[in-house]
Design an enzyme around this catalytic site. Sequence first.
Site, PDB file in Angstrom:
ATOM      1  N   LYS A  24       1.039  49.183   6.721  1.00 24.91           N
ATOM      2  CA  LYS A  24       1.348  50.043   5.526  1.00 24.91           C
ATOM      3  C   LYS A  24       2.488  50.884   5.914  1.00 24.91           C
ATOM      4  O   LYS A  24       2.737  51.168   7.104  1.00 24.91           O
ATOM      5  CB  LYS A  24       0.077  51.119   5.544  1.00 24.91           C
ATOM      6  CG  LYS A  24      -0.299  51.639   4.203  1.00 24.91           C
ATOM      7  CD  LYS A  24      -0.885  50.521   3.248  1.00 24.91           C
ATOM      8  CE  LYS A  24      -0.937  50.811   1.808  1.00 24.91           C
ATOM      9  NZ  LYS A  24      -1.939  49.836   1.008  1.00 24.91           N
ATOM     10  N   ASP A  46       2.293  50.347  -3.466  1.00 23.82           N
ATOM     11  CA  ASP A  46       1.009  51.048  -3.437  1.00 23.82           C
ATOM     12  C   ASP A  46       1.251  52.301  -4.396  1.00 23.82           C
ATOM     13  O   ASP A  46       2.188  52.083  -5.226  1.00 23.82           O
ATOM     14  CB  ASP A  46       0.859  51.457  -1.876  1.00 23.82           C
ATOM     15  CG  ASP A  46      -0.592  52.031  -1.696  1.00 23.82           C
ATOM     16  OD1 ASP A  46      -1.711  51.281  -1.707  1.00 23.82           O
ATOM     17  OD2 ASP A  46      -0.867  53.172  -1.645  1.00 23.82           O
TER      18      ASP A  46
HETATM   19  P1  NDP Z   1      -0.341  54.225  -8.965  1.00 22.85           P
HETATM   20  O1  NDP Z   1       0.764  54.995  -8.490  1.00 22.85           O
HETATM   21  O2  NDP Z   1       0.172  53.024 -10.020  1.00 22.85           O
HETATM   22  O3  NDP Z   1      -1.300  55.059  -9.602  1.00 22.85           O
HETATM   23  C1  NDP Z   1      -1.953  56.096  -9.079  1.00 22.85           C
HETATM   24  C2  NDP Z   1      -2.931  56.563  -9.995  1.00 22.85           C
HETATM   25  O4  NDP Z   1      -3.794  57.502  -9.297  1.00 22.85           O
HETATM   26  C3  NDP Z   1      -2.250  57.483 -10.896  1.00 22.85           C
HETATM   27  O5  NDP Z   1      -2.748  57.585 -12.102  1.00 22.85           O
HETATM   28  C4  NDP Z   1      -2.278  58.808  -9.936  1.00 22.85           C
HETATM   29  O6  NDP Z   1      -1.917  60.083 -10.892  1.00 22.85           O
HETATM   30  C5  NDP Z   1      -3.585  58.641  -9.596  1.00 22.85           C
HETATM   31  N1  NDP Z   1      -3.490  59.681  -8.242  1.00 22.85           N
HETATM   32  C6  NDP Z   1      -2.885  59.329  -7.241  1.00 22.85           C
HETATM   33  N2  NDP Z   1      -2.986  60.465  -6.234  1.00 22.85           N
HETATM   34  C7  NDP Z   1      -4.045  61.354  -6.605  1.00 22.85           C
HETATM   35  C8  NDP Z   1      -4.775  62.429  -6.245  1.00 22.85           C
HETATM   36  N3  NDP Z   1      -4.245  62.843  -5.044  1.00 22.85           N
HETATM   37  N4  NDP Z   1      -5.791  62.822  -7.103  1.00 22.85           N
HETATM   38  C9  NDP Z   1      -5.804  62.198  -8.312  1.00 22.85           C
HETATM   39  N5  NDP Z   1      -5.362  61.099  -8.840  1.00 22.85           N
HETATM   40  C10 NDP Z   1      -4.294  60.548  -8.048  1.00 22.85           C
HETATM   41  O7  NDP Z   1      -1.076  53.482  -7.817  1.00 22.85           O
HETATM   42  P2  NDP Z   1      -1.987  51.944  -7.626  1.00 22.85           P
HETATM   43  O8  NDP Z   1      -2.612  51.991  -8.724  1.00 22.85           O
HETATM   44  O9  NDP Z   1      -0.951  51.103  -7.031  1.00 22.85           O
HETATM   45  O10 NDP Z   1      -2.903  52.413  -6.478  1.00 22.85           O
HETATM   46  C11 NDP Z   1      -4.162  53.167  -6.745  1.00 22.85           C
HETATM   47  C12 NDP Z   1      -5.089  52.875  -5.443  1.00 22.85           C
HETATM   48  O11 NDP Z   1      -5.260  51.528  -5.338  1.00 22.85           O
HETATM   49  C13 NDP Z   1      -4.628  53.541  -4.187  1.00 22.85           C
HETATM   50  O12 NDP Z   1      -5.755  54.114  -3.558  1.00 22.85           O
HETATM   51  C14 NDP Z   1      -3.913  52.191  -3.608  1.00 22.85           C
HETATM   52  O13 NDP Z   1      -3.903  52.229  -2.272  1.00 22.85           O
HETATM   53  C15 NDP Z   1      -5.064  51.342  -4.069  1.00 22.85           C
HETATM   54  N6  NDP Z   1      -4.529  49.763  -4.078  1.00 22.85           N
HETATM   55  C16 NDP Z   1      -3.461  49.478  -4.590  1.00 22.85           C
HETATM   56  C17 NDP Z   1      -3.020  48.128  -4.712  1.00 22.85           C
HETATM   57  C18 NDP Z   1      -1.835  47.607  -5.412  1.00 22.85           C
HETATM   58  O14 NDP Z   1      -1.848  46.331  -5.423  1.00 22.85           O
HETATM   59  N7  NDP Z   1      -0.953  48.596  -6.063  1.00 22.85           N
HETATM   60  C19 NDP Z   1      -3.855  47.192  -3.878  1.00 22.85           C
HETATM   61  C20 NDP Z   1      -4.993  47.779  -3.348  1.00 22.85           C
HETATM   62  C21 NDP Z   1      -5.269  48.962  -3.268  1.00 22.85           C
HETATM   63  P3  NDP Z   1      -0.787  60.734 -11.018  1.00 22.85           P
HETATM   64  O15 NDP Z   1       0.369  59.782 -11.912  1.00 22.85           O
HETATM   65  O16 NDP Z   1      -1.118  62.239 -11.709  1.00 22.85           O
HETATM   66  O17 NDP Z   1      -0.475  60.952  -9.420  1.00 22.85           O
HETATM   67  O1  2IT Z   2      -3.552  48.489  -0.477  1.00 16.38           O
HETATM   68  C1  2IT Z   2      -3.350  47.392  -0.655  1.00 16.38           C
HETATM   69  O2  2IT Z   2      -3.921  46.279  -0.478  1.00 16.38           O
HETATM   70  C2  2IT Z   2      -2.033  47.297  -1.434  1.00 16.38           C
HETATM   71  N1  2IT Z   2      -1.310  48.087  -1.501  1.00 16.38           N
HETATM   72  C3  2IT Z   2      -1.049  45.979  -1.484  1.00 16.38           C
HETATM   73  C4  2IT Z   2      -0.423  45.185  -0.509  1.00 16.38           C
HETATM   74  C5  2IT Z   2       0.229  44.059  -0.750  1.00 16.38           C
HETATM   75  O3  2IT Z   2       0.816  44.043   0.275  1.00 16.38           O
HETATM   76  O4  2IT Z   2       0.282  43.623  -1.523  1.00 16.38           O
END
Ligand code: NDP
Ligand code: 2IT
Length: 450
Positions: free
Chosen positions: A129, A169
């Site tokens: 990460k 992420d």
């Molecule tokens: P994005 O940046 O696309 O979206 C994040 C969302 O979560 C936004 O709506 C944001 O709101 C909100 N958010 C972020 N921080 C906070 C906080 N401290 N309190 C409340 N809301 C918050 O990120 P992703 O959708 O990619 O990621 C979301 C989650 O999924 C994370 O935990 C990430 O680690 C996990 N994840 C992501 C993957 C991926 O492929 N992208 C894969 C597996 C897991 P705001 O805009 O107001 O900050």
């Molecule tokens: O938390 C996760 O699994 C991710 N943010 C995606 C990682 C990746 O390499 O696609």
Amino acid sequence: MSFQSQYLLSVYQAVCQRNAGEPEFLQAVQEVLESLEPVVNKRPDLVKAGIIERLVEPERMIQFRVSWVDDKGEVRVNRGWRVQYNSAIGPYKGGLRLHPSVNASILKFLGFEQTFKNSLTGLPIGGAKGGADFNSRDKSEGEVMRFCQSFATELTKHIGADTDVPAGDIGVGPREIGFMFGQYKRLSNEFTGTFTGKSLYSGGSWVRKEATGYGLCYFAQEMLSHIKQDSFEGKTVVVSGSGNVAIYASEKAAQLGAKVVAMSDSDGYIYDENGIDLEVVKQIKEVERGRIKSYAERVPGAVYTPGCGEIWSVKCDVALPCATQNEINGEQAQQLVNNGVSVVAEGANMPCTPEAVEIFRANHVLFSPGKASNAGGVAVSSLEMCQNSMRYSWSFEEVDAKLKWIMANIFHNAYQASEEFDHKGDLVIGANIAGFLKVAEAMKWQGVAY
Ligand code: NDP
Ligand code: 2IT
């Protein structure tokens, strides 16, 4: 603390001493070590090989300065990291997070979780990460580009298609990956699959954008069908966040016959009793980079409430936390239970606190931990690496079918491990054990050192 094994307790105490002041990392380690009690009893060979002591320490952690110039011509400095957590089963693989809250504890917890998650996919990828304490929310496109280029200039020294492959992420989507990949390509003079989540024009894979959210629903559907002979059909769903994971989880839940009634961002949440109109959410979040609040200004009947934690007071059958770590605490979990929730599937990484997980367990809520149910994103990233190596690309339908198969397989492996290790149906324990065993066997086979 609930360790029965003296050995695990002493490992955990050493981790606490060595990583004092890193609460997220300690939380993630504690949860996994607690799950390993039955393994320690059955596999003294792994204890003897010191696998657990080695797994609680990242193989390598790089911290670096990211300096860049803002639109006013002023020099700005952020702190960047890459945690290369474990390479026992493949090149380091995992996302990059850009958010002001990013620190070493958060990235170590995410790298640790990623190691087990990647193992669960069944694909040959190690865990990593990275990211920086950068807030893109108040930055212009040019500032984001210059930051990403500076970040990638340092990162380039440490990554490669067979070494370490970053992706997105929180705060890192196709725009940021594009700027970083462009810089990496300039510096390395190679077009390789060293980043995933690339544009479809530049070596990206179909379904990567949708993969985490779709995969979450494929997993939850399999869990519902296998354990309760049930499905998403007719269910009311609450999804927190409105980023990449949340949007595509909502899309798939609706395609599977559910009604998604609430979504959020860090400022507050929207409730739409008619079912969220995702085209409006995509316009606000993906095109305008705006706030979820404006949904209620555009869609008649929808209501906006400030305060993102309040979303868990909305009555639902299925809760999909897809925002960030520790977004559901014990009180909020109890509220969900009181309102009749029957499924909680984690889309984010560690969104439920240990107290929340205990409440779901005690109330027989079907619960899946993020490292199992959100593995679809990294799984399709691995498929992207595979396509890049072959200089080939599969169709949307081909990748989607593979994703569906991988998610069902993760569910069955975790479920089977929970049975084999005497905790039938506890997917936290099952996923931790199934993820751990593959990495542990590889580490034992490769000998000490990393
Ligand atoms: P994005 O940046 O696309 O979206 C994040 C969302 O979560 C936004 O709506 C944001 O709101 C909100 N958010 C972020 N921080 C906070 C906080 N401290 N309190 C409340 N809301 C918050 O990120 P992703 O959708 O990619 O990621 C979301 C989650 O999924 C994370 O935990 C990430 O680690 C996990 N994840 C992501 C993957 C991926 O492929 N992208 C894969 C597996 C897991 P705001 O805009 O107001 O900050
Ligand atoms: O938390 C996760 O699994 C991710 N943010 C995606 C990682 C990746 O390499 O696609």
